[in-house]
Design a protein around this motif. Structure first.
Motif, PDB file in Angstrom:
ATOM      1  N   GLY A  11       0.777  -1.225   0.000  1.00 34.79           N
ATOM      2  CA  GLY A  11       0.000   0.000   0.000  1.00 34.79           C
ATOM      3  C   GLY A  11       0.810   1.277   0.000  1.00 34.79           C
ATOM      4  N   GLU A  12       2.129   1.185   0.092  1.00 35.40           N
ATOM      5  CA  GLU A  12       2.974   2.369   0.107  1.00 35.40           C
ATOM      6  C   GLU A  12       3.613   2.573  -1.263  1.00 35.40           C
ATOM      7  N   ARG A  13       3.732   3.824  -1.645  1.00 38.83           N
ATOM      8  CA  ARG A  13       4.291   4.208  -2.932  1.00 38.83           C
ATOM      9  C   ARG A  13       5.644   4.890  -2.696  1.00 38.83           C
ATOM     10  N   LYS A  14       6.714   4.332  -3.307  1.00 41.30           N
ATOM     11  CA  LYS A  14       8.056   4.876  -3.132  1.00 41.30           C
ATOM     12  C   LYS A  14       8.699   5.075  -4.503  1.00 41.30           C
ATOM     13  N   VAL A  15       9.191   6.298  -4.756  1.00 40.91           N
ATOM     14  CA  VAL A  15       9.874   6.595  -6.008  1.00 40.91           C
ATOM     15  C   VAL A  15      11.283   6.021  -5.945  1.00 40.91           C
ATOM     16  N   ALA A  16      11.558   5.004  -6.753  1.00 39.46           N
ATOM     17  CA  ALA A  16      12.867   4.355  -6.751  1.00 39.46           C
ATOM     18  C   ALA A  16      13.892   5.114  -7.589  1.00 39.46           C
ATOM     19  N   ASP A  17      13.437   5.766  -8.653  1.00 40.16           N
ATOM     20  CA  ASP A  17      14.331   6.562  -9.503  1.00 40.16           C
ATOM     21  C   ASP A  17      13.472   7.564 -10.267  1.00 40.16           C
ATOM     22  N   GLU A  18      14.068   8.722 -10.556  1.00 39.40           N
ATOM     23  CA  GLU A  18      13.331   9.787 -11.217  1.00 39.40           C
ATOM     24  C   GLU A  18      14.289  10.631 -12.030  1.00 39.40           C
ATOM     25  N   ARG A  19      13.850  11.035 -13.236  1.00 41.66           N
ATOM     26  CA  ARG A  19      14.685  11.853 -14.104  1.00 41.66           C
ATOM     27  C   ARG A  19      13.834  12.940 -14.759  1.00 41.66           C
ATOM     28  N   PRO A  20      14.332  14.178 -14.807  1.00 42.70           N
ATOM     29  CA  PRO A  20      13.632  15.205 -15.592  1.00 42.70           C
ATOM     30  C   PRO A  20      13.876  14.990 -17.079  1.00 42.70           C
ATOM     31  N   LEU A  21      12.838  15.235 -17.882  1.00 41.76           N
ATOM     32  CA  LEU A  21      12.939  15.074 -19.331  1.00 41.76           C
ATOM     33  C   LEU A  21      12.103  16.151 -20.014  1.00 41.76           C
ATOM     34  N   PRO A  22      12.492  16.570 -21.224  1.00 42.19           N
ATOM     35  CA  PRO A  22      11.652  17.507 -21.977  1.00 42.19           C
ATOM     36  C   PRO A  22      10.487  16.773 -22.635  1.00 42.19           C
ATOM     37  N   LEU A  23       9.401  16.600 -21.882  1.00 41.61           N
ATOM     38  CA  LEU A  23       8.231  15.881 -22.366  1.00 41.61           C
ATOM     39  C   LEU A  23       7.149  16.866 -22.809  1.00 41.61           C
ATOM     40  N   GLU A  24       6.407  16.469 -23.821  1.00 42.38           N
ATOM     41  CA  GLU A  24       5.329  17.294 -24.361  1.00 42.38           C
ATOM     42  C   GLU A  24       3.998  16.576 -24.224  1.00 42.38           C
ATOM     43  N   ARG A  25       2.966  17.352 -24.112  1.00 50.04           N
ATOM     44  CA  ARG A  25       1.620  16.798 -24.192  1.00 50.04           C
ATOM     45  C   ARG A  25       1.262  16.539 -25.649  1.00 50.04           C
ATOM     46  N   ASP A  26       0.308  15.661 -25.842  1.00 54.32           N
ATOM     47  CA  ASP A  26      -0.214  15.332 -27.172  1.00 54.32           C
ATOM     48  C   ASP A  26       0.867  14.744 -28.088  1.00 54.32           C
ATOM     49  N   GLN A  27       1.803  14.012 -27.508  1.00 49.89           N
ATOM     50  CA  GLN A  27       2.829  13.288 -28.267  1.00 49.89           C
ATOM     51  C   GLN A  27       2.828  11.833 -27.806  1.00 49.89           C
ATOM     52  N   TRP A  28       3.153  10.942 -28.728  1.00 43.98           N
ATOM     53  CA  TRP A  28       3.219   9.519 -28.401  1.00 43.98           C
ATOM     54  C   TRP A  28       4.603   9.160 -27.867  1.00 43.98           C
ATOM     55  N   TYR A  29       4.627   8.358 -26.789  1.00 41.87           N
ATOM     56  CA  TYR A  29       5.866   7.836 -26.223  1.00 41.87           C
ATOM     57  C   TYR A  29       5.708   6.332 -26.005  1.00 41.87           C
ATOM     58  N   GLN A  30       6.821   5.628 -26.059  1.00 43.34           N
ATOM     59  CA  GLN A  30       6.813   4.189 -25.804  1.00 43.34           C
ATOM     60  C   GLN A  30       7.447   3.922 -24.437  1.00 43.34           C
ATOM     61  N   LEU A  31       6.704   3.239 -23.562  1.00 41.62           N
ATOM     62  CA  LEU A  31       7.185   2.877 -22.231  1.00 41.62           C
ATOM     63  C   LEU A  31       7.460   1.383 -22.181  1.00 41.62           C
ATOM     64  N   ARG A  32       8.519   1.011 -21.447  1.00 42.81           N
ATOM     65  CA  ARG A  32       8.849  -0.407 -21.313  1.00 42.81           C
ATOM     66  C   ARG A  32       9.448  -0.668 -19.934  1.00 42.81           C
ATOM     67  N   LEU A  33       9.021  -1.766 -19.323  1.00 43.71           N
ATOM     68  CA  LEU A  33       9.592  -2.241 -18.063  1.00 43.71           C
ATOM     69  C   LEU A  33      10.217  -3.601 -18.284  1.00 43.71           C
ATOM     70  N   THR A  34      11.468  -3.780 -17.811  1.00 43.24           N
ATOM     71  CA  THR A  34      12.164  -5.060 -17.940  1.00 43.24           C
ATOM     72  C   THR A  34      12.829  -5.404 -16.620  1.00 43.24           C
TER      73      THR A  34
END
Length: 747
Positions: free
Chosen positions: A133-156
C-alpha cells in the motif's frame, strides 16, 4: 514447516499483444476501473480493414473520474518485458504497471509532462515501487516531455535490476532482490485524456523480434496503387544497363535479416537468385543464394518388346524411362564457386519462410526451423546492397520483409512513437471524403502541419517517403495543390536549420533544394500535373515516392524514380533530424524509410531557443509600444533591449508568419514624411514591412519576397531605401511615405 511432494508445473513463455482492434464492447479481457473507451480513426465512416492503425484505448479523466486503471494477465506471469505506447492530453500523468500481484504490489513506470505551454517542454519520468500500500519513487529523471505526443514505455527485469525505458532508451532503474511476477496494468490520473496502444508482453529477446517486423494492413498489399510501398517488391528497381536484374533501393549499413516467403504453389519451376553486393555494379561476382525449383516429369527413352516362350505366346512391351526431377535446391555461391548445396521436397519447402541473416562477418540462412548454413567471411561485412534475378518465379512479396539495424521503417500501423508533431494534429485520418473508409497517418489542423523525427541521423543517409495530399471536400477537392516537403539535417526545431527539398512549391510552380534557407537547386518542370480528382493514376489515388540520397556532400532528390534536383555541398551538413511538412494542405504518409549510417542523438522534444519564458502569458503583451499579434502560426515574444529604446522579437514557434505591430499610428503624411528604422534580421528570417495609408495596405519586402493576399499592394523599395549589411545582418530603412502613397493612389 515440512514440504513434501513438490511438483513442477510447466508453463510457456509469456506472450500477449493487444492493439485494441475490436468492437467497443469487447474489452472483457481487461479488468477496468474508471472511464474507458476505444478511440478510432478521424473519419465519418471508419473501416478497420482499410485503415493504417484503427484503434487506441482511451482513458477519460475528469473531476468525477480522476483515476483510470486497466489490468490484464495472470498471477504466474514472469520472465517478461512489458511495453505500451501512450499519449497524454491535458494535466495528467500515465504509465505502465508490471509484476502486479493480488495484493497490489507492483513496479510502475510513469511519465508526466509538466510544461506550462506546448513549446517549452518539461516533464519527469519515474520508476515507482508500490508495496504493502505504500508508494516509493525508486528513480526519477527530468525530461523535456510534451503533451499530445506519443511515447513508448517499457519495463524489464534482468535478474538484478528493474529498468524503465522511454522510446527504446534506458532512463531509470533500480536494484531488486525479489523475483517479480504477476499481471500488467495501464494507469492514468489527473484531468484530460490518455491514449494507450500496442501493448506487448513477451520475453525480452522475443520483444526485440516482434519489433523487427512492421505491420501493414492486408488490403494495402492487394491494391495495385499501393504495392510499391506496401510490399517489399516495390523497393526494387530494374537495372537500366542489365535488364532482368533488380536492385533494392536501400543501403545496408548494419546487420540485417531478409525474410523471403516462398510461394505456396509448388507447381512453379525456374530459378530465383538473390545477390549480396558491396557496391551497385552489375559486373561483380558477389555472394549469391540461388533457389531452383526443378520440375520435370520422367519420359520414355526406349520401349523394349519381347515375347514369352511357348506355351505362353504373349508379347510384352517394357518402357525404359529417364528419371524425372521434382525437387527444390538452395545453392550458396561465392562468385562462380559453389559453396553449399541443399535439396528439399517442394511440398516441405514451398510456403515456408527462408530467412537470410547477416551478423557482422557471418552470413546464415534457415528454412522454417532448419538451419541451412552459417559461414564466416570478411566479404560478408562489406555487403551493402541486395539485388535479384528471376527466371520463372518470385517469392510471395506480401509476406517478405527486409529488416536492418540501421533502418527506420514506419508504416504508422502502430503508434508513431518515433516521431513528434511539431505543428498540427497528426493522426490516422481519411484520405478521400468520397471513400472515408480509407485512412492513413497524416497531419491537418494547421497551415503548416509538421512532423519531426525524434532521432537525429548522421553520415550517409537515404530517405524514402510515400506521400499524398488529403482531399478536402467533394466540391473543392484540391484548392491549393502544392508542397510535399522534406527537411533533413535539421535541429528538430527550425526547418531552415538544415536542407529542405520542396516538391511543387510556390503554388505548384516547381521544386527546389535549400541549404539553411538558401536555394541551391531548382527545377521548374517538377510539379504536379493535372492535380484533380479526374487524374486517378497520376494524382488523386497516387502515392508520390520521394527519395533523397545524401552521401557526403552529394544530395540527389527523386520523385517517382525520376531525378528532380541534385547538388554537391562544398561544406556539407553532417546530420540532424528529419521533418515532413506542407503548406495549406493536409499531408498523408503511407510509409517512411530512413537508411542511415549511424544515429546521432535522441531527444523526446527539442529545447526551444534561448530567451523564451517558461510560461507564455495569457494574452499578448505590449513592450515599448510594440504589440505582438498572435495567430495559429506564431507566438511572438517581445523583450526590451538593455540599451536604447529597442526591442527584441522572438518567435516562440518555429516558422510561420510572425506579426508585430509598430508603435506608429495616425501620422499626417506630406512630401517630406520619411520612415526610418534600424533592425537586425537573422539570415533565415524573411521580413515584410506593412504600411496602412488611408485604409489601404502596402507590403514592402526587406529581406526576401513573402506571399501576401492579393488585395495588398506590393511596393519594391529602391536600393538606397533599404540597405543590408550581409556580415552583421543590420538593415537600415529610410522610406519616403509620400512616394509610396502616390504609387498606391492614396491622396
Amino acid at each position: 514447516m515440512r514440504i513434501e511432494g513438490i511438483r513442477y508445473q510447466p508453463t510457456e513463455a509469456v506472450f500477449f499483444t493487444d492493439d485494441f482492434t475490436r468492437g467497443e464492447d469487447n474489452l472483457g479481457i481487461w479488468r477496468k476501473e474508471g472511464q474507458w473507451a476505444l478511440s478510432g480513426v478521424d473519419s465519418p465512416q471508419p473501416n478497420p480493414n482499410l485503415s493504417a492503425n484503427p484503434f487506441a484505448l482511451h482513458a477519460q479523466l475528469s473531476a468525477e473520474h480522476p483515476m483510470a486503471h486497466a489490468v490484464v494477465g495472470y498471477w504466474f506471469w514472469h520472465g517478461y518485458a512489458a511495453q505500451v505506447s501512450v499519449k497524454i492530453q491535458g494535466q495528467a500523468r500515465a504509465g505502465l504497471k508490471a509484476y502486479l500481484d493480488d495484493a497490489g504490489n507492483c513496479w510502475a513506470l510513469e511519465i508526466e509532462p509538466q510544461g506550462k505551454w506546448r513549446y517549452y517542454p518539461k516533464g519527469v519520468i519515474r520508476l515507482v515501487r508500490i508495496k504493502d500500500g505504500e508508494r516509493k519513487v525508486a528513480d526519477e529523471r527530468p525530461l523535456p516531455l510534451e503533451r499530445d505526443q506519443w511515447y513508448q514505455l517499457r519495463l524489464t527485469y534482468d535478474g538484478e535490476r528493474i529498468k524503465g525505458w522511454l522510446d527504446d532508451k534506458l532512463i531509470v532503474w533500480s536494484i531488486s532482490d525479489e523475483f517479480p511476477m504477476g499481471r500488467i496494468g495501464l494507469i492514468a490520473s489527473g484531468r484530460g485524456s490518455v491514449f494507450f496502444d500496442d501493448v506487448i508482453v513477451a520475453p525480452p529477446n522475443q520483444l526485440a523480434e516482434v519489433a523487427k517486423h512492421i505491420k501493414i494492413t492486408e488490403q494495402f498489399t492487394r491494391e495495385h496503387t499501393m504495392t510499391e510501398w506496401a510490399t517489399e517488391r516495390g523497393a526494387f528497381v530494374e537495372d537500366k544497363t542489365n535488364p532482368g536484374l533488380w536492385w533494392h533501393q536501400g543501403i545496408l549499413f548494419g546487420d540485417w535479416e531478409f525474410d523471403l516467403a516462398l510461394p505456396s504453389d509448388d507447381r512453379l519451376k525456374g530459378t530465383f537468385t538473390l545477390y549480396f553486393c558491396p557496391t551497385q555494379r552489375s559486373g561483380e561476382s558477389p555472394i549469391a543464394l540461388r533457389l531452383t525449383r526443378r520440375r520435370k516429369p520422367s519420359r520414355t527413352i526406349v520401349r523394349l518388346n519381347t515375347r514369352l516362350p511357348i506355351p505362353l505366346p504373349i508379347g510384352v512391351s517394357i518402357p525404359v524411362k529417364s528419371p524425372g526431377q521434382n525437387d527444390f535446391l538452395i545453392t550458396l555461391l561465392s562468385g562462380k564457386r559453389r559453396v553449399r548445396r541443399m535439396k528439399f521436397s517442394p511440398r516441405k519447402a514451398f510456403g515456408q519462410i527462408l530467412r537470410v541473416r547477416r551478423l557482422g562477418n557471418r552470413l546464415s540462412a534457415k528454412l522454417g526451423d532448419k538451419i541451412l548454413f552459417s559461414i564466416n567471411d570478411k566479404s560478408v561485412q562489406a555487403v551493402r546492397y541486395l539485388s535479384f534475378r528471376s527466371d520463372g518465379w518470385e517469392p510471395d512479396w506480401s509476406r517478405s520483409y527486409l529488416w536492418c539495424s540501421h533502418l527506420l521503417d514506419d508504416t504508422f500501423s502502430i503508434a508513431p512513437t518515433r516521431w513528434r508533431a511539431g505543428r498540427g494534429v497528426w493522426q490516422v485520418t481519411a484520405r478521400w471524403p468520397c471513400s472515408p473508409g480509407w485512412a492513413w497517418f497524416g497531419g491537418t489542423g494547421h497551415r503548416f502541419p509538421t512532423l519531426w523525427s525524434k532521432t537525429s541521423f548522421e553520415g550517409d543517409t537515404i530517405i524514402e517517403a510515400f506521400v499524398a495530399l488529403k482531399m478536402k471536400s467533394r466540391g473543392n477537392p484540391y484548392p491549393n495543390p502544392r508542397d510535399m516537403n522534406v527537411s533533413f539535417c535539421a535541429d528538430g526545431w527550425n526547418l531552415n536549420s538544415g536542407y529542405t527539398f520542396i516538391l511543387a512549391g510556390w503554388g505548384n510552380k516547381g521544386s527546389a533544394l535549400f541549404r539553411r534557407g538558401k536555394k541551391v537547386a531548382f527545377n521548374p518542370e517538377a510539379r504536379f500535373r493535372h492535380p484533380t480528382t479526374g487524374n486517378f493514376a497520376g494524382f488523386h489515388r497516387h502515392w508520390f515516392h520521394i527519395r533523397i540520397v545524401k552521401f557526403g556532400g552529394y544530395i540527389a532528390c527523386y520523385v517517382d524514380k525520376k531525378l528532380v534536383v541534385e547538388w554537391t555541398d562544398p561544406e556539407p551538413l553532417h546530420g540532424g533530424h528529419i521533418a515532413f511538412w506542407t503548406v495549406d494542405n493536409g499531408l498523408l504518409l503511407a510509409r517512411v524509410r530512413v537508411w542511415y549510417e549511424k544515429l546521432n542523438s535522441y531527444q523526446p522534444a527539442p529545447l526551444p531557443p534561448s530567451g523564451l519564458p517558461d510560461e507564455l502569458p495569457a494574452e499578448p503583451q505590449s513592450v515599448r509600444g510594440w504589440m505582438p499579434i498572435w495567430n495559429d502560426e506564431s507566438r511572438a515574444i517581445i523583450t526590451p533591449l538593455d540599451e536604447g529604446d529597442g526591442v527584441c522579437v522572438t518567435n516562440a514557434m518555429s516558422g510561420g508568419r510572425m506579426l508585430v505591430s509598430a508603435p506608429i499610428a495616425n501620422i499626417k503624411v506630406d512630401e517630406n514624411s520619411t520612415l526610418k528604422m534600424r533592425m537586425r534580421i537573422p539570415l533565415d528570417v524573411r521580413i515584410n514591412l506593412y504600411l496602412k495609408l488611408n485604409g489601404k495596405l502596402c507590403a514592402i519586402p526587406l529581406t526576401g519576397d513573402l506571399s501576401h493576399p492579393s488585395d495588398i499592394i506590393a511596393f519594391r523599395p529602391e536600393q538606397d531605401d533599404v540597405r543590408l549589411d550581409e556580415n552583421t545582418r543590420w538593415v537600415d530603412i529610410q522610406l519616403n511615405l509620400h512616394r509610396i502613397g502616390m504609387m498606391m493612389g492614396v491622396p
